[in-house]
Write a protein that holds these residues in place. Structure first.
Motif, PDB file in Angstrom:
ATOM      1  N   VAL A  54       0.647  -1.245   0.034  1.00  0.00           N
ATOM      2  CA  VAL A  54      -0.045  -0.019  -0.053  1.00  0.00           C
ATOM      3  C   VAL A  54       0.783   1.249   0.026  1.00  0.00           C
ATOM      4  N   VAL A  55       1.872   1.118   0.891  1.00  0.00           N
ATOM      5  CA  VAL A  55       2.886   2.419   0.774  1.00  0.00           C
ATOM      6  C   VAL A  55       3.352   2.528  -0.450  1.00  0.00           C
ATOM      7  N   ILE A  56       3.950   1.429  -1.208  1.00  0.00           N
ATOM      8  CA  ILE A  56       4.756   1.658  -2.433  1.00  0.00           C
ATOM      9  C   ILE A  56       3.466   2.139  -3.525  1.00  0.00           C
ATOM     10  N   VAL A  57       2.302   1.655  -3.363  1.00  0.00           N
ATOM     11  CA  VAL A  57       1.398   2.172  -4.241  1.00  0.00           C
ATOM     12  C   VAL A  57       1.103   3.719  -4.160  1.00  0.00           C
ATOM     13  N   VAL A  58       0.988   4.110  -3.099  1.00  0.00           N
ATOM     14  CA  VAL A  58       0.678   5.484  -2.879  1.00  0.00           C
ATOM     15  C   VAL A  58       2.057   6.440  -3.005  1.00  0.00           C
ATOM     16  N   LEU A  59       3.063   5.899  -2.718  1.00  0.00           N
ATOM     17  CA  LEU A  59       4.225   6.838  -2.858  1.00  0.00           C
ATOM     18  C   LEU A  59       4.571   7.008  -4.563  1.00  0.00           C
ATOM     19  N   LEU A  60       4.495   5.837  -5.370  1.00  0.00           N
ATOM     20  CA  LEU A  60       4.588   5.609  -6.523  1.00  0.00           C
ATOM     21  C   LEU A  60       3.625   6.044  -7.392  1.00  0.00           C
ATOM     22  N   PHE A  61       2.405   6.348  -7.033  1.00  0.00           N
ATOM     23  CA  PHE A  61       1.176   6.654  -7.805  1.00  0.00           C
ATOM     24  C   PHE A  61       1.404   7.753  -8.941  1.00  0.00           C
ATOM     25  N   ASP A  62       1.842   8.815  -8.520  1.00  0.00           N
ATOM     26  CA  ASP A  62       2.161   9.940  -9.276  1.00  0.00           C
ATOM     27  C   ASP A  62       2.919   9.536 -10.620  1.00  0.00           C
ATOM     28  N   ARG A  63       4.062   8.874 -10.346  1.00  0.00           N
ATOM     29  CA  ARG A  63       4.796   8.197 -11.619  1.00  0.00           C
ATOM     30  C   ARG A  63       4.134   7.284 -12.374  1.00  0.00           C
ATOM     31  N   TRP A  64       3.623   6.588 -11.614  1.00  0.00           N
ATOM     32  CA  TRP A  64       2.580   5.597 -12.478  1.00  0.00           C
ATOM     33  C   TRP A  64       1.731   6.361 -13.400  1.00  0.00           C
ATOM     34  N   GLN A  65       0.911   7.085 -12.661  1.00  0.00           N
ATOM     35  CA  GLN A  65      -0.146   7.902 -13.399  1.00  0.00           C
ATOM     36  C   GLN A  65       0.484   8.657 -14.698  1.00  0.00           C
ATOM     37  N   GLU A  66       1.576   9.206 -14.573  1.00  0.00           N
ATOM     38  CA  GLU A  66       2.206   9.908 -15.611  1.00  0.00           C
ATOM     39  C   GLU A  66       2.454   9.029 -16.729  1.00  0.00           C
ATOM     40  N   TRP A  67       3.121   7.983 -16.330  1.00  0.00           N
ATOM     41  CA  TRP A  67       3.570   6.935 -17.335  1.00  0.00           C
ATOM     42  C   TRP A  67       2.476   6.277 -18.122  1.00  0.00           C
ATOM     43  N   ARG A  68       1.586   5.948 -17.214  1.00  0.00           N
ATOM     44  CA  ARG A  68       0.222   5.452 -17.858  1.00  0.00           C
ATOM     45  C   ARG A  68      -0.458   6.462 -19.127  1.00  0.00           C
ATOM     46  N   ASN A  69      -0.417   7.619 -18.448  1.00  0.00           N
ATOM     47  CA  ASN A  69      -1.110   8.608 -19.406  1.00  0.00           C
ATOM     48  C   ASN A  69      -0.401   8.769 -20.678  1.00  0.00           C
ATOM     49  N   ARG A  70       0.846   8.743 -20.489  1.00  0.00           N
ATOM     50  CA  ARG A  70       1.816   8.924 -21.502  1.00  0.00           C
ATOM     51  C   ARG A  70       1.630   7.906 -22.559  1.00  0.00           C
ATOM     52  N   LYS A  71       1.628   6.761 -22.285  1.00  0.00           N
ATOM     53  CA  LYS A  71       1.609   5.639 -22.924  1.00  0.00           C
ATOM     54  C   LYS A  71       0.212   5.583 -23.575  1.00  0.00           C
TER      55      LYS A  71
END
Length: 154
Positions: A54-71
C-alpha cells in the motif's frame, strides 16, 4: 530442528504472501493461524507485508499515473470506465476516504482501494493513515476470529 527451520520460513511466507497484490493480509493471517503458526507474529507479518505494498502504491502513484497517461496518449487510447472504478467511486462519494479505506479491502482489495483514493485526489497522508487503520483493523479482526474460532472448535 527441521520443524523449527520450516516454521521460521513459514513466517517469511506470511510476509511475502501478504505483499502480493490482491492477496489480503486478512486471508493470509487466517491461513497462517490455521496452519498452526503463532497468531501475534503472523498478524504483524501479514499486516506489514500488505501495508508495504500500500505504501509503495501511494508513494509511486504519481509516477505510474504519468507513465500510464503518456503511454495512452502515444497509442491514442482514451480513459475507460469499469465496474471496479464505478464501485470505488460510489463508495468514495457516499462514505469518503474512511469508507473507501474500510470497505475497500472487502470489496475491491487494499491496493486497488489505495490507488482509487489517489485517483480521486485524496491527500497522500490521509490515504496512508486510513489505509493503515483499515489494514490493522481487518487483519486483527480476522486473526482474532480465527484464533478464538479454532480454540472453540478444538
Amino acid at each position: 530442528m527441521i520443524l523449527e527451520y520450516l516454521q521460521e520460513w513459514s513466517y517469511f511466507a506470511v510476509f511475502f504472501l501478504s505483499a502480493i497484490p490482491w492477496v489480503e493480509s486478512a486471508a493470509v493471517v487466517v491461513l497462517a493461524i490455521a496452519f498452526g503458526l503463532s497468531p501475534i507474529p503472523s498478524t504483524i507479518l501479514a499486516f506489514a507485508g500488505n501495508w508495504l505494498v500500500v505504501v509503495i502504491v501511494v508513494l509511486l502513484f504519481d509516477r505510474w499515473q504519468e507513465w500510464r497517461n503518456r503511454k495512452r496518449a502515444e497509442k491514442g487510447i482514451q480513459k475507460e470506465d469499469n465496474k471496479k472504478r464505478a464501485r470505488a467511486h460510489g463508495i468514495f462519494v457516499k462514505y469518503g476516504l474512511p469508507g473507501l479505506a474500510l470497505l475497500g479491502p472487502l470489496l475491491i482489495g487494499t491496493e486497488i482501494a489505495a490507488a482509487f483514493a489517489m485517483i480521486f485526489k485524496a491527500p497522500r497522508k490521509n490515504v496512508l493513515t486510513w489505509m493503515t487503520v483499515s489494514l490493522a483493523l481487518w487483519t486483527i479482526l480476522f486473526a482474532t476470529a480465527t484464533y478464538y474460532g479454532f480454540n472453540i472448535l478444538g
